[in-house]
Design an enzyme around this catalytic site. Structure first.
Site, PDB file in Angstrom:
ATOM      1  N   SER A  15       0.700  -1.255   0.095  1.00 51.09           N
ATOM      2  CA  SER A  15      -0.039   0.138   0.142  1.00 51.09           C
ATOM      3  C   SER A  15       0.834   1.327  -0.080  1.00 51.09           C
ATOM      4  CB  SER A  15      -0.920   0.091   1.221  1.00 51.09           C
ATOM      5  OG  SER A  15      -0.140   0.111   2.544  1.00 51.09           O
ATOM      6  N   TYR A 154       8.340   6.671  17.249  1.00 52.79           N
ATOM      7  CA  TYR A 154       8.193   6.797  15.712  1.00 52.79           C
ATOM      8  C   TYR A 154       9.313   7.647  15.312  1.00 52.79           C
ATOM      9  CZ  TYR A 154       6.670   7.642  10.706  1.00 52.79           C
ATOM     10  OH  TYR A 154       6.473   7.980   9.561  1.00 52.79           O
ATOM     11  N   LYS A 158      12.997   7.014  13.341  1.00 53.04           N
ATOM     12  CA  LYS A 158      13.411   7.595  12.048  1.00 53.04           C
ATOM     13  C   LYS A 158      14.454   8.578  12.136  1.00 53.04           C
ATOM     14  CE  LYS A 158       9.787   6.365   9.447  1.00 53.04           C
ATOM     15  NZ  LYS A 158       9.768   5.544   8.348  1.00 53.04           N
ATOM     16  N   THR A 189      -1.776   8.367   2.697  1.00 54.36           N
ATOM     17  CA  THR A 189      -1.780   6.940   2.862  1.00 54.36           C
ATOM     18  C   THR A 189      -2.606   6.453   4.003  1.00 54.36           C
ATOM     19  OG1 THR A 189       0.118   6.894   4.263  1.00 54.36           O
ATOM     20  CG2 THR A 189       0.593   6.878   1.932  1.00 54.36           C
TER      21      THR A 189
HETATM   22  N1  LIG Z   1       2.150   8.889   4.833  1.00 52.31           N
HETATM   23  C1  LIG Z   1       3.009   9.823   5.173  1.00 52.31           C
HETATM   24  O1  LIG Z   1       2.478  10.631   5.667  1.00 52.31           O
HETATM   25  C2  LIG Z   1       4.371   9.096   5.806  1.00 52.31           C
HETATM   26  C3  LIG Z   1       5.214  10.442   6.143  1.00 52.31           C
HETATM   27  C4  LIG Z   1       6.535  10.176   6.430  1.00 52.31           C
HETATM   28  C5  LIG Z   1       6.954   8.828   6.267  1.00 52.31           C
HETATM   29  N2  LIG Z   1       6.126   7.693   5.998  1.00 52.31           N
HETATM   30  C6  LIG Z   1       6.842   6.502   5.990  1.00 52.31           C
HETATM   31  O2  LIG Z   1       6.642   5.960   4.426  1.00 52.31           O
HETATM   32  C7  LIG Z   1       6.650   4.283   4.803  1.00 52.31           C
HETATM   33  C8  LIG Z   1       5.441   3.820   4.088  1.00 52.31           C
HETATM   34  O3  LIG Z   1       4.141   4.298   4.809  1.00 52.31           O
HETATM   35  P1  LIG Z   1       2.867   4.753   4.002  1.00 52.31           P
HETATM   36  O4  LIG Z   1       2.647   6.015   4.436  1.00 52.31           O
HETATM   37  O5  LIG Z   1       2.821   4.326   2.634  1.00 52.31           O
HETATM   38  O6  LIG Z   1       1.878   4.001   4.902  1.00 52.31           O
HETATM   39  P2  LIG Z   1       0.798   2.536   4.660  1.00 52.31           P
HETATM   40  O7  LIG Z   1       0.151   2.549   3.297  1.00 52.31           O
HETATM   41  O8  LIG Z   1       0.438   2.101   5.815  1.00 52.31           O
HETATM   42  O9  LIG Z   1       2.236   1.467   4.156  1.00 52.31           O
HETATM   43  C9  LIG Z   1       2.741   0.740   5.221  1.00 52.31           C
HETATM   44  C10 LIG Z   1       3.361  -0.443   4.518  1.00 52.31           C
HETATM   45  O10 LIG Z   1       4.370  -1.060   5.589  1.00 52.31           O
HETATM   46  C11 LIG Z   1       3.765  -2.310   5.554  1.00 52.31           C
HETATM   47  N3  LIG Z   1       4.134  -2.949   6.925  1.00 52.31           N
HETATM   48  C12 LIG Z   1       3.641  -2.366   8.125  1.00 52.31           C
HETATM   49  N4  LIG Z   1       3.769  -3.214   9.253  1.00 52.31           N
HETATM   50  C13 LIG Z   1       4.619  -4.293   8.467  1.00 52.31           C
HETATM   51  C14 LIG Z   1       5.099  -5.591   9.193  1.00 52.31           C
HETATM   52  N5  LIG Z   1       4.970  -5.843  10.479  1.00 52.31           N
HETATM   53  N6  LIG Z   1       5.670  -6.518   8.184  1.00 52.31           N
HETATM   54  C15 LIG Z   1       5.785  -6.066   7.088  1.00 52.31           C
HETATM   55  N7  LIG Z   1       5.308  -4.816   6.430  1.00 52.31           N
HETATM   56  C16 LIG Z   1       4.625  -4.178   7.287  1.00 52.31           C
HETATM   57  C17 LIG Z   1       2.142  -2.439   5.199  1.00 52.31           C
HETATM   58  O11 LIG Z   1       2.125  -3.741   4.781  1.00 52.31           O
HETATM   59  P3  LIG Z   1       1.186  -4.706   5.415  1.00 52.31           P
HETATM   60  O12 LIG Z   1       0.086  -4.141   6.476  1.00 52.31           O
HETATM   61  O13 LIG Z   1       0.646  -5.552   4.180  1.00 52.31           O
HETATM   62  O14 LIG Z   1       2.347  -5.580   6.181  1.00 52.31           O
HETATM   63  C18 LIG Z   1       2.314  -1.337   4.154  1.00 52.31           C
HETATM   64  O15 LIG Z   1       2.804  -1.879   2.900  1.00 52.31           O
HETATM   65  C19 LIG Z   1       6.670   4.178   6.031  1.00 52.31           C
HETATM   66  O16 LIG Z   1       8.089   3.950   6.482  1.00 52.31           O
HETATM   67  C20 LIG Z   1       6.354   5.596   6.756  1.00 52.31           C
HETATM   68  O17 LIG Z   1       6.923   5.618   8.017  1.00 52.31           O
HETATM   69  C21 LIG Z   1       4.932   7.845   5.694  1.00 52.31           C
END
Ligand SMILES: NC(=O)c1ccc[n+]([C@@H]2O[C@H](COP(=O)([O-])OP(=O)(O)OC[C@H]3O[C@@H](n4cnc5c(N)ncnc54)[C@H](OP(=O)(O)O)[C@@H]3O)[C@@H](O)[C@H]2O)c1
Length: 266
Positions: A15, A154, A158, A189
């Site tokens: 995702s 978190y 990071k 997301t």
């Molecule tokens: N969205 C934002 O605003 C934002 C801002 C700063 C940084 N980020 C970073 O971006 C990255 C991606 O997040 P996102 O925003 O795309 O959120 P997301 O849509 O919730 O994606 C998170 C991903 O991590 C996987 N994941 C979570 N726990 C896991 C586990 N125990 N084992 C394997 N996979 C796991 C989830 O897949 P499954 O649930 O299928 O395992 C999913 O594919 C993260 O590192 C997040 O900290 C996001």
């Protein structure tokens, strides 16, 4: 490193940002291996990658199982033949205060957001060094630059990624292996929905930051040139990215602004 023909392993690919990066990299001709826990979502992402013209398969596993990561990396290497690029995008958010969050919950966040990325690198980097080329990409956060309320573990994870990968980059100088940190601001997301409350239960709400954030597809399109150039670090998002610099120039003013925005969102 351009994705054409490269073998690319991407975590967090079921995702959000990881899935969007997978689509862009596959669209650029990469052979992608997609990992996360949810197999059905991975299969759907793989089909979408094939629709963009790339080769794609899936390897589901749990990043929280640190002892299982070396085996997952060996499986990834045998499926792809070699790993030219590892993209660490898997992660979990937090919505509990530092004082209320129990150690097992804080540890889980550190394990998934920091240790898993470091351990996967330790598993795949030796092959890249032997071949004299490769790229290690990690998705961090502006929370790796400044902390916010209810993000203690978190933000710690990071910040740890920045320290660890910056150190790694120095150690890998001259090996042909590049290290790229992608630093998102707010991206639309599920990260806030899946974020852990103090007791470890999911937050379930779409927070205003994410709701008003940039689209994950836009994030990935802006990330691709940084990956192709092997940039050490690239901030990608909206006003909150400027906050990284404001925080350095005037931390007190930046904190006041952050508090006002947070208060306005509750
Ligand atoms: N969205 C934002 O605003 C934002 C801002 C700063 C940084 N980020 C970073 O971006 C990255 C991606 O997040 P996102 O925003 O795309 O959120 P997301 O849509 O919730 O994606 C998170 C991903 O991590 C996987 N994941 C979570 N726990 C896991 C586990 N125990 N084992 C394997 N996979 C796991 C989830 O897949 P499954 O649930 O299928 O395992 C999913 O594919 C993260 O590192 C997040 O900290 C996001």
């Amino acid at each position: 490193m351009l994705p054409g023909g490269k073998a690319i392993w991407i975590t967090g690919a079921s995702s959000g940002i990881g899935r969007a990066l997978a689509l862009e990299l596959a669209g650029g001709g990469g052979r992608v291996l997609l990992s996360a826990r949810r197999a059905a979502e991975l299969e759907a992402a793989a089909a979408a990658c094939r629709g963009r013209g790339g080769e794609a398969e899936v390897l589901p596993f749990d990043l929280a199982d640190l002892e299982g990561l070396a085996a997952a990396a060996a499986e990834a290497e045998s499926r792809l033949g070699r790993i030219d690029m590892l993209v660490n995008a898997g992660g979990v958010g937090q919505r509990g205060t530092a004082l209320a969050t129990e150690l097992p919950v804080a540890r889980r966040i550190m394990d998934i957001d920091f240790w898993a990325a470091a351990e996967l690198v330790r598993a795949v980097a030796p092959g890249m060094i032997r071949r004299g080329s490769g790229q290690l990409v990690v998705v961090t956060s502006v929370q790796g630059k400044f902390g916010m309320a209810r993000r203690s573990a978190y933000a710690a994870a990071k910040h740890a990624l920045h320290g660890w990968f910056d150190s790694l980059r120095e150690e890998l100088r001259g090996t042909g292996v590049e290290v790229t940190l992608l630093v998102p601001g707010w991206v639309r997301t599920d990260i806030s929905r899946q974020a852990l409350e103090a007791d470890g239960s999911p937050h379930r709400a779409m927070d205003a930051g994410q709701l008003n954030g940039i689209d994950p597809g836009e994030f990935a399109r802006r990330a691709l040139p940084a990956i192709a150039k092997g940039s050490p670090e690239r901030l990608i998002g909206g006003w909150e990215c400027a906050g990284v610099y404001l925080n350095r120039l005037s931390p007190a003013w930046f904190r006041r602004m952050l508090r006002r925005r947070e208060a306005g969102r509750r």
